[in-house]
Design a protein around this motif. Structure first.
Motif, PDB file in Angstrom:
ATOM      1  N   GLN A 116      46.859  20.579  36.203  1.00  0.00           N
ATOM      2  CA  GLN A 116      46.071  19.385  35.929  1.00  0.00           C
ATOM      3  C   GLN A 116      46.671  18.181  36.645  1.00  0.00           C
ATOM      4  O   GLN A 116      47.890  18.008  36.677  1.00  0.00           O
ATOM      5  N   PRO A 147      42.189  11.731  38.393  1.00  0.00           N
ATOM      6  CA  PRO A 147      43.192  12.113  37.388  1.00  0.00           C
ATOM      7  C   PRO A 147      42.544  12.870  36.240  1.00  0.00           C
ATOM      8  O   PRO A 147      41.476  12.495  35.733  1.00  0.00           O
ATOM      9  N   GLY A 148      43.183  13.958  35.828  1.00  0.00           N
ATOM     10  CA  GLY A 148      42.642  14.808  34.769  1.00  0.00           C
ATOM     11  C   GLY A 148      41.928  16.035  35.298  1.00  0.00           C
ATOM     12  O   GLY A 148      41.699  16.977  34.535  1.00  0.00           O
ATOM     13  N   LYS A 195      50.301  13.936  41.865  1.00  0.00           N
ATOM     14  CA  LYS A 195      51.270  14.580  40.962  1.00  0.00           C
ATOM     15  C   LYS A 195      50.533  15.485  39.991  1.00  0.00           C
ATOM     16  O   LYS A 195      49.596  15.075  39.291  1.00  0.00           O
ATOM     17  N   ASP A 237      50.710  18.090  36.676  1.00  0.00           N
ATOM     18  CA  ASP A 237      51.481  18.218  35.436  1.00  0.00           C
ATOM     19  C   ASP A 237      52.525  19.327  35.577  1.00  0.00           C
ATOM     20  O   ASP A 237      52.199  20.470  35.919  1.00  0.00           O
ATOM     21  N   THR A 261      54.758  20.500  42.707  1.00  0.00           N
ATOM     22  CA  THR A 261      53.830  19.739  41.859  1.00  0.00           C
ATOM     23  C   THR A 261      53.592  18.352  42.431  1.00  0.00           C
ATOM     24  O   THR A 261      52.679  17.643  41.959  1.00  0.00           O
ATOM     25  N   ARG A 268      47.971  14.711  37.128  1.00  0.00           N
ATOM     26  CA  ARG A 268      48.524  13.679  36.257  1.00  0.00           C
ATOM     27  C   ARG A 268      48.338  12.291  36.866  1.00  0.00           C
ATOM     28  O   ARG A 268      48.001  11.339  36.147  1.00  0.00           O
ATOM     29  N   SER A 318      55.113  19.889  33.060  1.00  0.00           N
ATOM     30  CA  SER A 318      55.848  20.040  31.799  1.00  0.00           C
ATOM     31  C   SER A 318      56.222  21.490  31.535  1.00  0.00           C
ATOM     32  O   SER A 318      57.340  21.794  31.079  1.00  0.00           O
TER      33      SER A 318
END
Length: 369
Positions: free
Chosen positions: A78, A180-181, A98, A100, A163, A80, A102
């Motif tokens: 996704q 974004p998203g 960028k 995601d 990423t 970011r 995490s």
């Protein structure tokens, strides 16, 4: 009755009158021929000149950026953040987007903990092996686990680095197709980066001229959408070694030197390609060439006493360009500035030794000036 002698006399007198009439006609014809020989044929002439003769080929082509790359993500995830603006310049290795990370960071932390344990186990195995307390198999097992986790750690760091989508070179960003998203993968086209530091010109050259085109061949470009009196200069850097079987032409590309900002990639352009240059060639207008059964000739104006007469000189033809043709005399030399008949050589009644009245060629028919 008339006597036979009187009839004979009448016939003789009539014959003498007829012979006299025929002789007068012949004398008149001879007089006309003499008068024609004394007349001078008016002709337009130009001097033979040495020039740098350039053979060119006019083509059409398209402008293209120096480099163009479609930007895609190497890993899925996704979006970011987006770190560039459409239409603005970006630098090499600048972060554009960028993804995601995490989950990857959690995997990296887990791998780092396993790596620390593997490193401690390898150190213990080395000490025990020195005292022969453990077996060689125990030591090899600890060493292999350490190497495996180290490689896994390096792989996660590479994936984490991916990423961040970066610009492969400096250029101008085109429109973006994500926000974004959005979820992106390797098939998602994020944007296009175009390097406009210089432009390329792409065109096709017919196979008959392919042998005269090589890297370094000079060219000039003029775009109809960009009105300018000064064509943009450039040179060829690539010639395809294979001829296209469908078009019977080869692909050629060139770079443009310092193109003005008004020239845009994708524009249609007219190209003048310099195929061959002959320095100091002996040239005459194409209208000076006489094609006859005796071969190719030019008619020179020679002085003969007080008269100027025609002299037919056989020549070989060379390069043709812009209404001029290169000539090389078959025998002897044809000096520079020698006057030659410039036009009408096929329509005028001329023959070797004919008297001429040379006049300068009219300005509207001059070429190469």
């Amino acid at each position: 009755m008339r006597s036979p002698h009187r009839r004979s006399f009448i016939v003789l007198v009539a014959g003498a009158v007829a012979l006299g009439s025929t002789g007068c006609a012949r004398n008149e014809q001879n007089a006309d021929r003499v008068a024609a020989g004394q007349q001078r044929q008016a002709v337009e002439v130009v001097p033979v000149q040495r020039r740098d003769l350039v053979e060119t080929l006019n083509l059409v082509g398209s402008l293209a950026p120096n480099e163009s790359a479609q930007i895609r993500a190497e890993i899925a995830g996704q979006v970011r953040a987006i770190s560039f603006n459409e239409g603005e310049r970006v630098e090499k290795d600048q972060v554009l987007l960028k993804i995601d990370d995490s989950e990857l960071r959690a995997q990296l932390a887990q791998a780092e903990a396993r790596f620390q344990l593997a490193e401690l186990n390898l150190q213990r195995a080395e000490k025990l092996r020195q005292t022969l307390t453990n077996t060689q198999a125990d030591y090899d097992r600890a060493s292999s686990e350490y190497s495996t986790i180290k490689a896994e750690l390096a792989l996660l760091r590479v994936r984490l680095d991916k990423t961040e989508v970066k610009a492969p070179f400096a250029g101008v960003a085109a429109a973006r197709s994500i926000s974004p998203g959005d979820y992106v993968n390797a098939a998602s086209n994020i944007t296009t980066i175009n390097d406009l530091s210089r432009l390329k010109i792409e065109f096709q050259v017919p196979e008959r001229y392919q042998s005269k085109v090589r890297p370094g061949t000079k060219l000039t470009v003029q775009a109809k959408a960009f009105a300018s009196d000064q064509p943009v200069q450039g040179e060829v850097y690539f010639v395809n070694a294979v001829i296209d079987r469908d078009t019977r032409s080869c692909e050629v590309k060139g770079y443009l030197d310092n193109p003005p900002p008004a020239l845009k990639a994708g524009m249609f352009a007219n190209i003048e390609l310099v195929l061959e240059v002959h320095r100091g060639a002996l040239t005459v207008p194409e209208g000076s060439i006489l094609m006859s059964q005796q071969g190719t000739q030019v008619i020179a104006v020679r002085e003969q006493g007080a008269d100027k007469v025609a002299e037919f000189i056989p020549v070989n033809l060379g390069l043709r360009a812009r209404g001029l043709v290169e000539i090389n005399p078959v025998k002897g030399e044809l000096p520079e500035n020698q006057l030659v008949v410039a036009s009408g050589v096929g329509g005028l009644v001329l023959y070797p030794g004919a008297k001429l009245d040379p006049q300068p060629l009219r300005s509207e028919f001059r070429v190469g000036e």
